[in-house]
Design a protein around this motif. Structure first.
Motif, mmCIF file in Angstrom:
data_model
loop_
_atom_site.group_PDB
_atom_site.id
_atom_site.type_symbol
_atom_site.label_atom_id
_atom_site.label_comp_id
_atom_site.label_asym_id
_atom_site.label_seq_id
_atom_site.Cartn_x
_atom_site.Cartn_y
_atom_site.Cartn_z
ATOM 1 N N ILE A 76 99.581 26.860 99.364
ATOM 2 C CA ILE A 76 100.433 25.697 99.623
ATOM 3 C C ILE A 76 101.763 25.852 98.888
ATOM 4 N N PHE A 77 101.704 26.346 97.647
ATOM 5 C CA PHE A 77 102.923 26.558 96.860
ATOM 6 C C PHE A 77 103.866 27.534 97.555
ATOM 7 N N ILE A 78 103.315 28.616 98.091
ATOM 8 C CA ILE A 78 104.133 29.605 98.803
ATOM 9 C C ILE A 78 104.810 28.968 100.010
ATOM 10 N N LYS A 79 104.065 28.182 100.780
ATOM 11 C CA LYS A 79 104.640 27.526 101.954
ATOM 12 C C LYS A 79 105.721 26.528 101.553
ATOM 13 N N GLU A 80 105.473 25.781 100.479
ATOM 14 C CA GLU A 80 106.464 24.802 100.022
ATOM 15 C C GLU A 80 107.734 25.500 99.542
ATOM 16 N N CYS A 81 107.578 26.673 98.922
ATOM 17 C CA CYS A 81 108.763 27.428 98.482
ATOM 18 C C CYS A 81 109.605 27.862 99.673
ATOM 19 N N VAL A 82 108.948 28.222 100.755
ATOM 20 C CA VAL A 82 109.667 28.694 101.939
ATOM 21 C C VAL A 82 110.451 27.561 102.591
ATOM 22 N N VAL A 83 109.812 26.399 102.755
ATOM 23 C CA VAL A 83 110.470 25.279 103.441
ATOM 24 C C VAL A 83 111.304 24.431 102.487
ATOM 25 N N ALA A 84 111.165 24.671 101.177
ATOM 26 C CA ALA A 84 111.954 23.970 100.151
ATOM 27 C C ALA A 84 111.716 22.460 100.146
ATOM 28 N N SER A 85 110.518 22.058 100.469
ATOM 29 C CA SER A 85 110.170 20.639 100.431
ATOM 30 C C SER A 85 108.655 20.505 100.540
ATOM 31 N N PRO A 86 108.110 19.337 100.208
ATOM 32 C CA PRO A 86 106.674 19.129 100.414
ATOM 33 C C PRO A 86 106.307 19.315 101.878
ATOM 34 N N LEU A 87 105.113 19.809 102.130
ATOM 35 C CA LEU A 87 104.688 20.036 103.505
ATOM 36 C C LEU A 87 104.458 18.707 104.212
ATOM 37 N N PRO A 88 104.828 18.618 105.490
ATOM 38 C CA PRO A 88 104.604 17.383 106.247
ATOM 39 C C PRO A 88 103.123 17.213 106.557
ATOM 40 N N PRO A 89 102.706 16.019 106.942
ATOM 41 C CA PRO A 89 101.304 15.814 107.316
ATOM 42 C C PRO A 89 100.895 16.723 108.463
ATOM 43 N N LYS A 90 99.621 16.995 108.556
ATOM 44 C CA LYS A 90 99.108 17.871 109.603
ATOM 45 C C LYS A 90 99.459 17.317 110.979
ATOM 46 N N GLY A 91 99.987 18.187 111.832
ATOM 47 C CA GLY A 91 100.353 17.782 113.182
ATOM 48 C C GLY A 91 101.776 17.285 113.310
#
Length: 260
Positions: free
Chosen positions: A8-23
């Motif tokens: 999750i940390f890796i994905k958040e680093c890529v998008v530079a923000s908290p991940l959106p809800p699923k879907g």
């Protein structure tokens, strides 16, 4: 060993923000959620390393600009700036405005409305401005150059023509995946190098003949020709109108707007 929180940390680093809800798509999602990969305000600056949402100055931009100028022109275009930026970078409390583009550093003990972020001293202002100036120039000279864009379009078309018929090996014996699904298997994904064009060229499948012909033109530098420019005021309305046009209407519009 990477845990689920690390992923999750890796994905958040890529998008530079908290991940959106699923879907929910990340694009256009303005919800201010909480980071999960590295929670806590004292670790928030870690997200500025890869994709800096505050200043836009991060190692991703440094890396691709140094790499691409070296391969394109034989000289690292920012070799004189990177060491200074890395040496002078520090972590400090700062406040972002609504656009997340400017920060102001304060020395008060109350940091409730501030963030720990990667900052630079005032003496680095000239170097930072020089970095973004060179980045802008390379985007004009290299990334948005007509031949670069033509090559990008040709590669996309080659892969699209190959997609239904070119299957790549996976870790699972007997299972093969198309290019668009290669990311589902590590072995398959790692096989997606520049050599994918050579694999297409060496194939003898009749179904891959259109892709092979286009790949030969690509290798011979017979790129698509630029025929004109147009100014798009609203990308959304322009895309909606484009999808409603027939193929003949698109061809007519291209010819009317071309420089031929």
């Amino acid at each position: 060993v990477l845990t689920s929180r690390d992923w999750i940390f890796i994905k958040e680093c890529v998008v530079a923000s908290p991940l959106p809800p699923k879907g929910v798509s990340h694009k256009g999602n303005n919800a201010r959620g909480q980071f999960v990969g590295r929670p806590g305000r004292l670790k928030e600056f870690l997200y500025d390393v890869v994709s800096n949402r505050h200043s836009g100055l991060d190692v991703d931009k440094m890396d691709y600009l140094a790499r691409d100028t070296l391969h394109a022109f034989g000289v690292n275009g920012i070799a004189d700036i990177i060491p200074k930026l890395l040496e002078k970078a520090c972590v400090a409390w700062g406040r972002s405005n609504d656009s997340d583009s400017e920060t102001s550093i304060e020395t008060k003990d109350d940091h409730s409305s501030m963030h720990l972020m990667i900052c630079y001293p005032d003496t680095m202002t000239h170097n930072i401005l020089t970095f973004f100036e060179r980045r802008y120039k390379e985007h004009q000279r290299l990334y948005t150059h007509p031949k670069t864009q033509a090559a990008n379009y040709m590669i996309c078309d080659i892969l699209l023509l190959s997609e239904p018929f070119l299957l790549l090996n996976t870790d699972n014996e007997g299972q093969r995946l198309p290019i668009s699904r290669a990311m589902l298997d590590p072995t398959c994904y790692l096989g997606l190098r520049d050599s994918i064009v050579d694999i297409i060229l060496s194939s003898d499948k009749d179904e891959l003949r259109p892709a092979r012909e286009l790949a030969r033109k690509f290798q011979a530098h017979e790129f698509y020709k630029k025929i004109g420019n147009t100014i798009v005021i609203s990308a959304q309305r322009w895309h909606e109108a484009l999808w409603q046009m027939s193929e003949s209407e698109i061809e007519k519009a291209i010819l009317e707007g071309s420089d031929l």
